[in-house]
Scaffold this active site. Structure first.
Site, PDB file in Angstrom:
ATOM      1  CG  HIS A 537      -1.867   1.299   1.502  1.00  0.00           C
ATOM      2  ND1 HIS A 537      -2.890   1.662   0.558  1.00  0.00           N
ATOM      3  CD2 HIS A 537      -2.404   1.968   2.515  1.00  0.00           C
ATOM      4  CE1 HIS A 537      -3.363   2.804   0.649  1.00  0.00           C
ATOM      5  NE2 HIS A 537      -3.375   2.988   1.533  1.00  0.00           N
ATOM      6  CG  ASN A 559      -4.545   5.001   4.030  1.00  0.00           C
ATOM      7  OD1 ASN A 559      -4.238   5.548   2.909  1.00  0.00           O
ATOM      8  ND2 ASN A 559      -4.764   4.472   5.564  1.00  0.00           N
TER       9      ASN A 559
END
Ligand SMILES: *[C@@H]1O[C@H](CO)[C@@H](O)[C@H](O)[C@H]1NC(C)=O
Ligand SMILES: *[C@@H]1O[C@H](CO)[C@@H](O)[C@H](O)[C@H]1NC(C)=O
Ligand SMILES: *[C@@H]1O[C@H](CO)[C@@H](O)[C@H](O)[C@H]1NC(C)=O
Ligand SMILES: *[C@@H]1O[C@H](CO)[C@@H](O)[C@H](O)[C@H]1NC(C)=O
Length: 598
Positions: A537, A559
Site C-alpha cells: 500500500h 491515507n
C-alpha cells in the site's frame, strides 16, 4: 470554431433547464443579529483568499465532469460553506486543536444531488434550499460521497449508502456506519451591495445567482462589466470578497465551478454596485454549527453483512476486486533523476526539530484536500494517490500556501498508465510521468475509481448537454490548461534520510505492509510487529512527532481511505520499528509550482 460550438451547446442547455431554480419556500432560520446591523467599518478591499496573508478558501471544483450536470447550486452552496467552516474553526480556535483546525473540509455536493428533494438535482436548484437541507439533515464530506454528476432527478436514491459509502474488495460497497456530518444553525437570504459585503466580511462566502451571458461563458480574466443589462438569473456561484481595480471600478470576487481552466484559475471578478448580471438580487448564506466542528453520525454498531448495492449506481460499477495489492516496489525505468544535493547530504539530522507537521508549521497548513480512493467503487490506486497528494502538498509549500490550492488529478495518471491501474501500480512511474508529461489538477479529470484510456479527452475535458442528451451530455477536449511537472525524483529510505527529505522539501510517498489490524485503526500511535513486511500500500508521510508520555517517536501519515478512517483520514505510526516496513521504500519528487516544463 470551438467557441461557436460551445455556444450552440449552451443555448441548447438553456432551453433544457436553468441551473438556478428558485424554490417557492423562502423560509429562513435566523437566531442572531444580521451582520449589516453591527458591521460598520468595511475595508476597501477584502478577499477570503488572502486575509492578512492567509488563504481561507477550499479547493476549486468542476461540476461539468465526468459528464454534464446542472449542479452549480450544490457546488456554490458546499464551497461557500466549506470555506466558512475553515474560517469559523480558525476564528474560534482555542489553540488546542491546531492540527485539526487547519485541515480542509470539503462538503459533498453529491449528497445534495441525491437527497435534497426541494432542489432538482442535475436539473437545478438554489443555495437557500440547499442550506435548509443541511440545517435539517447535515452533510458529510466529499470522502463519503464522491461527485458523480447524477442526481435524484436522474433516478438516484437517497439511502444510507447514497449518503456515505465505503467499498472493499472482499465485500463490495456498503453504507459507512460511522462518519462526521456538518450542519448549519442559521440560514437565510441576503441582497444588495452593503448587506452582502457585511455578511461576507463577518461570516464568510455567500451563494448568489447570476445571469450567464456570452461574455461570462467565455470569460478569461479581468473585471466583467456587463452592458446587455441581463438579470435573468440562471446560474449559481459564490461571492468571496470585493475590491476596486486600477481604474477605480468596484468589483466582486467570485468562485465558479467550471474548472480552473475557466477564468482566473476558475474564479472571476464582476462589476459591483449596479446589480451586474443580477448578482446583487438573490444570495443566500448558511452559518456553520458548533464553530465548524462536526457531529459524529453512527448508524448502528452491527457488523457489515452482505454487500449492499445501490441499484442506480450499482449498474455503473465493476464487480468488487478480489485482491488488493495496490502497490508494487518503487522502480524508475530510467533510474532516479537527481539534479541537486539530496537533503540528507546537506542537513545534520540531529539539528532537526522534535516535531514537524506540514499541517501546521507556525500556524500555517500546507496540505491539500483529503481523498478516498475506494469510492464510488473499490480501486487499488493508492500508488497514484499517495504520490499525487505528496506532490500537491509540495506545490503548496513552494507557493507558501497561497491561493490557489492545486490538487493534482490521480485519474489522469491512472488513465495514462503512469505506473499502473486499479489493480495496483508502481509509484516511481508517477514521477516519471509527471516529469515527461505533467499532471493537471483534478478539475480537468475527476476521480472515477476505474481504469481509463489515455486520450486528450481523458486528460482534460468539459461536458455540455446536447439535443439528444441532457445527461450525460457531450464531453469535449479542453486544450488550454495547466499541467504540473517534476524536475527531479528518487528513492529515500531510513528514518534519518526521510526526516531530512520531509523537512527540506515536503511530504514523501512511502510503501507499507497493510494488515487487517491496520485497516481497523481508529487513532493513536500505531505499532505492529510483522516478520517480513512487503509493502502492499502507498501512503504519504507529512511529518513526525514525539510522544512525551511513552517516549515514542512517530510518523504522521496521510491515507486515502476517506476521512472517516483513522484520525480524520490520517494516522500516526511508530518510528524506527514495528511500523509495517514504512521506512523501507519511500519516494519523492520536486514539483515545478508555476506549471512550466523542466
Ligand atoms: C418551508 O420550510 C420550512 C422549514 O423546513 C417548513 O417548516 C415549512 O413547512 C415549509 N413551507 C412550505 C410552504 O413548504
Ligand atoms: C488583519 O490584520 C489587521 C491589522 O493587524 C487586523 O486589524 C484585522 O482584524 C485582521 N483581519 C482579520 C480578518 O483577521
Ligand atoms: C490477484 O488475483 C489474481 C486472480 O486471483 C491472481 O492471478 C493475481 O496474481 C493476484 N495479484 C496479486 C498482485 O496478488
Ligand atoms: C514564498 O516565500 C518565499 C520566502 O519569503 C519567497 O521568496 C517566495 O517568493 C514566495 N513564493 C510565493 C509563490 O509566494
Amino acid at each position: 470554431m470551438r467557441i461557436a460550438h460551445l455556444l450552440s451547446l449552451l443555448s441548447v442547455a438553456a432551453a433544457f433547464t436553468k441551473c438556478h431554480q428558485r424554490h417557492p419556500n423562502r423560509t429562513e432560520v435566523l437566531s442572531s443579529a444580521l451582520p449589516h446591523e453591527y458591521v460598520t467599518d468595511l475595508p476597501t478591499n477584502f478577499d477570503w483568499r488572502d486575509v492578512n496573508g492567509t488563504n481561507f478558501v477550499t479547493v476549486s471544483r468542476n461540476q461539468h465532469i465526468p459528464h454534464y450536470c446542472g449542479s452549480c447550486w450544490a457546488f456554490a452552496a458546499t464551497s461557500a460553506l466549506s470555506d466558512r467552516i475553515r474560517i469559523a474553526r480558525e476564528r474560534y480556535n482555542d489553540g488546542k486543536d491546531r492540527v485539526l483546525v487547519t485541515r480542509e473540509v470539503n462538503l459533498s455536493p453529491q449528497v445534495l444531488l441525491n437527497c435534497d428533494k426541494e432542489d432538482q438535482g442535475c436539473h437545478g436548484g438554489e443555495g437557500l434550499s440547499a442550506y435548509r437541507y443541511i440545517h435539517e439533515n447535515g452533510i458529510p464530506e466529499e470522502g463519503c460521497q464522491r461527485y458523480l454528476a447524477t442526481g435524484h432527478d436522474l433516478g438516484n436514491t437517497c439511502t444510507d449508502i447514497d449518503v456515505c459509502r465505503n467499498c472493499v474488495p472482499s465485500k463490495g460497497c456498503f453504507p459507512q456506519k460511522s462518519y462526521d456530518t456538518y450542519h448549519v444553525d442559521e440560514y437565510g437570504t441576503v441582497d444588495g451591495e452593503a448587506k452582502m459585503m457585511a455578511e461576507i466580511y463577518a461570516r464568510g462566502p455567500i451563494v448568489c445567482g447570476v445571469a450567464v451571458t456570452d461574455e461570462f461563458l467565455h470569460y478569461a480574466g479581468g473585471v466583467i462589466d456587463d452592458k446587455t443589462g441581463r438579470t435573468d438569473i440562471d446560474h449559481d456561484i459564490s461571492i468571496v470578497g470585493w475590491g476596486v481595480d486600477e481604474h477605480g471600478t468596484k468589483f466582486w470576487v467570485g468562485r465558479n465551478s467550471w474548472g480552473t481552466y475557466w477564468g482566473e484559475e476558475g474564479w472571476f471578478r464582476l462589476r459591483r454596485g449596479n446589480n451586474n448580471l443580477g448578482v446583487e438580487t438573490d444570495c443566500a448564506f448558511g452559518v456553520p454549527s458548533n464553530n465548524g466542528w462536526p457531529k459524529r453520525k453512527i448508524l448502528d454498531t452491527t457488523p457489515v453483512k452482505a454487500p449492499v448495492w445501490s441499484s442506480e449506481i450499482g449498474s455503473l460499477l465493476a464487480p468488487p476486486r478480489q485482491n488488493s495489492t495496490c502497490r508494487h516496489p518503487v522502480h524508475f525505468t530510467q533510474g532516479e533523476k537527481i539534479l541537486t544535493p539530496r537533503p540528507h547530504e546537506i542537513i545534520d539530522v540531529a539539528t532537526l526539530p522534535k516535531q514537524w507537521d506540514w499541517r501546521n508549521i507556525a500556524g500555517v497548513n500546507y496540505v491539500t484536500w483529503d481523498k478516498n480512493q475506494h469510492i464510488p467503487q473499490y480501486c487499488g490506486s493508492c500508488w497514484a494517490q499517495g504520490t499525487t497528494s505528496a506532490l500537491s502538498d509540495r506545490i503548496a509549500i513552494l507557493r507558501n500556501a497561497t491561493w490557489p490550492e492545486i490538487a493534482l488529478s490521480p485519474q489522469v495518471v491512472i488513465n495514462c498508465h503512469g505506473g499502473g491501474s486499479c489493480e495496483g501500480g508502481n509509484p516511481g512511474a508517477v514521477y516519471e510521468y509527471a516529469h515527461n508529461h505533467g499532471i493537471p489538477d483534478q478539475t480537468c479529470q475527476a476521480y472515477e475509481a476505474k481504469d481509463g484510456t489515455c486520450s486528450p479527452l481523458r486528460i482534460c475535458e468539459t461536458c455540455w448537454p446536447t439535443d439528444e442528451s441532457f445527461s450525460p451530455g457531450k464531453c469535449e477536449v479542453v486544450s488550454k490548461f495547466k499541467s504540473y511537472y517534476v524536475s527531479e525524483y528518487g528513492h529515500v529510505r531510513g528514518a534519518d534520510q526521510m526526516k531530512a527529505e520531509l523537512y527540506k522539501r515536503g511530504p514523501i510517498g512511502c510503501g507499507m505492509h497493510v494488515t487487517d489490524k491496520f485497516e481497523q485503526y481508529t487513532g493513536g500511535i500505531y505499532s505492529e510487529s510483522i516478520w517480513f513486511p512487503i509493502p502492499n500500500h502507498e501512503i504519504s508521510i507529512a511529518g513526525w512527532g514525539y510522544d512525551e508520555e511513552t517516549k515514542t517517536e512517530y510518523w504522521i501519515g496521510r491515507n486515502s481511505w476517506g476521512t472517516y478512517w483513522g484520525e480524520n483520514g490520517w494516522f500516526r505510526i511508530k518510528m524506527h520499528s514495528d511500523n509495517l516496513g514504512i521506512e523501507s521504500d519511500c519516494d519523492w519528487g520536486v514539483p515545478i509550482p508555476d506549471g512550466s516544463q523542466p
